[in-house]
Design an enzyme around this catalytic site. Structure first.
Site, PDB file in Angstrom:
ATOM      1  N   LYS A   1       0.861  -1.186   0.000  1.00 49.29           N
ATOM      2  CA  LYS A   1       0.000   0.000   0.000  1.00 49.29           C
ATOM      3  C   LYS A   1       0.890   1.226   0.000  1.00 49.29           C
ATOM      4  O   LYS A   1       2.034   1.164   0.474  1.00 49.29           O
ATOM      5  CB  LYS A   1      -0.876   0.010   1.254  1.00 49.29           C
ATOM      6  CG  LYS A   1      -2.085   0.904   1.156  1.00 49.29           C
ATOM      7  CD  LYS A   1      -3.261   0.181   0.544  1.00 49.29           C
ATOM      8  CE  LYS A   1      -4.447   1.076   0.338  1.00 49.29           C
ATOM      9  NZ  LYS A   1      -5.649   0.314  -0.010  1.00 49.29           N
TER      10      LYS A   1
ATOM     11  N   ASP B   1      -7.188   4.417  -4.176  1.00 52.38           N
ATOM     12  CA  ASP B   1      -7.806   4.273  -2.850  1.00 52.38           C
ATOM     13  C   ASP B   1      -8.395   5.661  -2.566  1.00 52.38           C
ATOM     14  O   ASP B   1      -8.634   6.429  -3.507  1.00 52.38           O
ATOM     15  CB  ASP B   1      -6.768   3.836  -1.793  1.00 52.38           C
ATOM     16  CG  ASP B   1      -7.426   3.345  -0.498  1.00 52.38           C
ATOM     17  OD1 ASP B   1      -7.869   2.195  -0.456  1.00 52.38           O
ATOM     18  OD2 ASP B   1      -7.515   4.135   0.469  1.00 52.38           O
TER      19      ASP B   1
HETATM   20  P1  NDP Z   1     -13.055   7.856  -2.309  1.00 53.76           P
HETATM   21  O1  NDP Z   1     -11.979   8.841  -2.103  1.00 53.76           O
HETATM   22  O2  NDP Z   1     -13.646   7.662  -3.678  1.00 53.76           O
HETATM   23  O3  NDP Z   1     -14.276   8.139  -1.311  1.00 53.76           O
HETATM   24  C1  NDP Z   1     -14.101   8.194   0.063  1.00 53.76           C
HETATM   25  C2  NDP Z   1     -15.395   8.696   0.680  1.00 53.76           C
HETATM   26  O4  NDP Z   1     -15.299   8.629   2.091  1.00 53.76           O
HETATM   27  C3  NDP Z   1     -15.687  10.155   0.338  1.00 53.76           C
HETATM   28  O5  NDP Z   1     -17.081  10.350   0.297  1.00 53.76           O
HETATM   29  C4  NDP Z   1     -15.055  10.904   1.499  1.00 53.76           C
HETATM   30  O6  NDP Z   1     -15.665  12.164   1.740  1.00 53.76           O
HETATM   31  C5  NDP Z   1     -15.313   9.957   2.650  1.00 53.76           C
HETATM   32  N1  NDP Z   1     -14.225  10.049   3.622  1.00 53.76           N
HETATM   33  C6  NDP Z   1     -12.909   9.819   3.401  1.00 53.76           C
HETATM   34  N2  NDP Z   1     -12.182  10.016   4.509  1.00 53.76           N
HETATM   35  C7  NDP Z   1     -13.077  10.358   5.452  1.00 53.76           C
HETATM   36  C8  NDP Z   1     -12.953  10.691   6.801  1.00 53.76           C
HETATM   37  N3  NDP Z   1     -11.754  10.679   7.418  1.00 53.76           N
HETATM   38  N4  NDP Z   1     -14.079  10.989   7.478  1.00 53.76           N
HETATM   39  C9  NDP Z   1     -15.289  10.991   6.849  1.00 53.76           C
HETATM   40  N5  NDP Z   1     -15.465  10.693   5.555  1.00 53.76           N
HETATM   41  C10 NDP Z   1     -14.382  10.376   4.879  1.00 53.76           C
HETATM   42  O7  NDP Z   1     -12.483   6.463  -1.751  1.00 53.76           O
HETATM   43  P2  NDP Z   1     -12.994   4.985  -2.041  1.00 53.76           P
HETATM   44  O8  NDP Z   1     -14.462   4.957  -2.223  1.00 53.76           O
HETATM   45  O9  NDP Z   1     -12.122   4.402  -3.053  1.00 53.76           O
HETATM   46  O10 NDP Z   1     -12.592   4.285  -0.647  1.00 53.76           O
HETATM   47  C11 NDP Z   1     -13.483   4.203   0.463  1.00 53.76           C
HETATM   48  C12 NDP Z   1     -13.020   3.095   1.405  1.00 53.76           C
HETATM   49  O11 NDP Z   1     -12.993   1.852   0.684  1.00 53.76           O
HETATM   50  C13 NDP Z   1     -11.608   3.256   1.988  1.00 53.76           C
HETATM   51  O12 NDP Z   1     -11.580   2.672   3.260  1.00 53.76           O
HETATM   52  C14 NDP Z   1     -10.752   2.412   1.026  1.00 53.76           C
HETATM   53  O13 NDP Z   1      -9.552   2.002   1.653  1.00 53.76           O
HETATM   54  C15 NDP Z   1     -11.690   1.251   0.782  1.00 53.76           C
HETATM   55  N6  NDP Z   1     -11.475   0.461  -0.429  1.00 53.76           N
HETATM   56  C16 NDP Z   1     -11.272   1.048  -1.638  1.00 53.76           C
HETATM   57  C17 NDP Z   1     -11.102   0.265  -2.770  1.00 53.76           C
HETATM   58  C18 NDP Z   1     -10.865   0.860  -4.115  1.00 53.76           C
HETATM   59  O14 NDP Z   1     -10.602   0.088  -5.039  1.00 53.76           O
HETATM   60  N7  NDP Z   1     -10.964   2.171  -4.281  1.00 53.76           N
HETATM   61  C19 NDP Z   1     -11.137  -1.185  -2.705  1.00 53.76           C
HETATM   62  C20 NDP Z   1     -11.423  -1.714  -1.391  1.00 53.76           C
HETATM   63  C21 NDP Z   1     -11.578  -0.894  -0.309  1.00 53.76           C
HETATM   64  P3  NDP Z   1     -15.405  13.426   0.752  1.00 53.76           P
HETATM   65  O15 NDP Z   1     -16.303  13.192  -0.433  1.00 53.76           O
HETATM   66  O16 NDP Z   1     -15.795  14.604   1.553  1.00 53.76           O
HETATM   67  O17 NDP Z   1     -13.967  13.385   0.394  1.00 53.76           O
HETATM   68  O1  2IT Z   2      -8.065  -1.532  -0.504  1.00 54.83           O
HETATM   69  C1  2IT Z   2      -8.006  -2.037  -1.639  1.00 54.83           C
HETATM   70  O2  2IT Z   2      -8.178  -3.243  -1.832  1.00 54.83           O
HETATM   71  C2  2IT Z   2      -7.762  -1.138  -2.765  1.00 54.83           C
HETATM   72  N1  2IT Z   2      -7.648   0.070  -2.576  1.00 54.83           N
HETATM   73  C3  2IT Z   2      -7.626  -1.690  -4.153  1.00 54.83           C
HETATM   74  C4  2IT Z   2      -6.250  -2.261  -4.372  1.00 54.83           C
HETATM   75  C5  2IT Z   2      -5.959  -2.677  -5.798  1.00 54.83           C
HETATM   76  O3  2IT Z   2      -4.779  -2.960  -6.041  1.00 54.83           O
HETATM   77  O4  2IT Z   2      -6.849  -2.727  -6.632  1.00 54.83           O
END
Ligand code: NDP
Ligand code: 2IT
Length: 445
Positions: free
Chosen positions: A118, A158
């Site tokens: 990561k 992420d």
């Molecule tokens: P994004 O940046 O697309 O969205 C994150 C969302 O969560 C936004 O709405 C953001 O608000 C909100 N947010 C982020 N940090 C905080 C915080 N500290 N407090 C309150 N709200 C918060 O990220 P993703 O959707 O990609 O990721 C969301 C979660 O899923 C994370 O935990 C990530 O690690 C996990 N994840 C992501 C994957 C991926 O492929 N992207 C795969 C598997 C898991 P705002 O709109 O105001 O920024």
């Molecule tokens: O938390 C996760 O699994 C991710 N942000 C996606 C990682 C990836 O390599 O697709």
């Protein structure tokens, strides 16, 4: 744990992630006494490599800014390092180590050979111009490029890193190496990306939830769902819940949340997408656009999040780590929820996890439930290496099969180790066994 804490006393999220795994793998160590002498656990906890670097870049006023970049290459026993990059002001070595550690076990659950890593930076993309985002990504890649590659380490997105950032990062990587290789996933469709990759974590999480419900003959039809977050994971989860007949009552961002008693529909989802993805605005606007809904701004004085207090059947935390504490968990249970499935990484505190397990509700931990994202990243890599591009239907069908496979392995392993229906134990033990065996077979390296 005391060994882990003594070495890095300030890394609380990392401790939490490690403790979560150590709490469940005791029975595996009893069956494999040799693992102690080989220090398999200590080796899994210690990253293979930690890269920390300076990222200097120039803002629109000509002022030089300095951020900190990281890549933690945690474990490559099963394959090359794979895992996302996070750009958020809260990023530090602790956060990246916890995410890398979780990623190792998550990647071990999917039926592809991938190690875990990561990375990220304490850079806040909010309020930055397009030029600033591009210059930051280029400055970040000016260092990271020498540590990654299609057979070494393949980053993805992420929090704060979506298709736009991956474009600038991959563009710079391509220029520096003078090679067009699949050294990233989550790429745009014109330059090697896979259909369904943006949807994968959210869709996959809902497929996992549907699998859990199906074990007791239930479906998502008509279920009231609380979802947090408004990023890729949350919005595609919401889309899939609607498709499967569920009702989406909430979404949130870092400034507040909306509660829509009528439930979101496709028109409302289109509004949120345009608001969050194109205008990069705040959910408060949803409250103005749909006056029948409630918008609740974040209140830092509260020690719980009222989003989790509404009566509902399912809860899908899809924003960030530790967003559900013990108080929230108690309210979730009091509101009638019998299924919690995690789109985010480690969104529930240990107290919350304990309550969910104690009440024997369906509880899908993130490292199993959100593995669809990295699984489709793996499928993107397969397409890149064969120069093929699969259809939406093909990728989605493979994603469904993978989520079913992960669900079944968690269930079978939990049963085998005497903890039936405990998906936390199932996920941790399945992942640990696979990584531990590979490490032993590869020798002391
Ligand atoms: P994004 O940046 O697309 O969205 C994150 C969302 O969560 C936004 O709405 C953001 O608000 C909100 N947010 C982020 N940090 C905080 C915080 N500290 N407090 C309150 N709200 C918060 O990220 P993703 O959707 O990609 O990721 C969301 C979660 O899923 C994370 O935990 C990530 O690690 C996990 N994840 C992501 C994957 C991926 O492929 N992207 C795969 C598997 C898991 P705002 O709109 O105001 O920024
Ligand atoms: O938390 C996760 O699994 C991710 N942000 C996606 C990682 C990836 O390599 O697709």
């Amino acid at each position: 744990m005391s060994w882990v804490k003594d070495r890095d006393p300030e890394q609380h999220e990392f401790h939490q992630a490690v403790q979560g795994v150590l709490d469940t793998i005791g029975p595996v160590l009893e069956r494999n006494p040799g693992y102690r002498r080989l220090a398999v656990v200590e080796r899994i906890i210690e990253p293979e490599r930690v890269i920390s670097f300076r990222v200097p870049w120039m803002d629109d006023d000509g002022q030089v800014q300095v951020n900190r970049g990281y890549r933690v290459q945690m474990n490559s026993a099963l394959g090359l390092y794979k895992g996302g990059l996070r750009f958020h002001p809260s990023v530090n070595l602790d956060i990246i180590k916890f995410l890398a550690f979780e990623q190792v076990f998550k990647n071990a659950l999917i039926p592809l050979s991938l190690g875990g890593g990561k990375g990220g930076a304490d850079f806040d993309p909010k309020g930055k111009s397009e030029g600033e985002i591009m210059r930051f990504c280029q400055a970040f890649m000016a260092e990271l490029y020498r540590h990654i590659g299609p057979d070494t380490d393949v980053p993805a997105g992420d929090i704060g890193v979506g298709k736009r950032e991956i474009g600038y990062l991959f563009g710079m990587y391509k220029k520096l190496g003078n090679e067009f290789t699949g050294a990233f996933t989550g790429k745009g469709l014109l330059w090697g990306g896979s259909l369904i990759r943006p949807e994968a974590a959210g869709y996959g999480m809902v497929y996992f939830a549907a699998e859990m419900l199906a074990t007791r003959g239930k479906t998502l039809e008509g279920r009231r769902c609380l979802i947090s977050g408004a990023g890729d994971v949350a919005l595609f989860a919401a889309e899939k819940v609607l498709e499967l007949g569920g009702r989406v009552l909430t979404l949130s961002d870092s400034t507040g949340f909306i509660y829509d008693e009528q439930g979101l529909n496709l028109d409302k989802m289109a509004f949120v997408r345009e608001l969050k993805n194109i205008r990069r605005g705040r959910l408060a606007e949803y409250g103005e656009r749909y006056p029948d809904t409630v918008y609740v701004p974040c209140d830092p004085r509260l020690d719980y999040n009222p989003l989790w207090s509404f009566p509902a059947d399912c809860a899908f935390p899809c924003a960030t780590e530790n967003e559900i504490n013990g108080k929230d968990a108690a309210r979730i249970l009091a509101g009638g929820v019998d299924l919690v499935c995690e789109g985010a990484n480690m969104p529930s505190t240990p107290e919350a996890v304990e309550l969910f397990l104690e009440h024997k509700i369906f509880y899908g931990p993130g490292k199993a439930a959100n593995a669809g994202g990295v699984a489709v990243s793996g499928l993107e890599m397969v397409q890149n290496s064969t120069h093929l591009a699969w259809s939406r239907e093909e990728v989605d069908a493979k994603l469904k099969v993978i989520m079913k496979f992960i669900h079944q392995s968690c269930l079978d392993t939990a049963c085998e180790y005497g903890m039936p229906e405990n998906y936390v134990a199932g996920a941790n033990i399945s992942g640990f066994i696979k990584v531990a065996r590979a490490m032993v077979e590869l020798g002391l390296i």
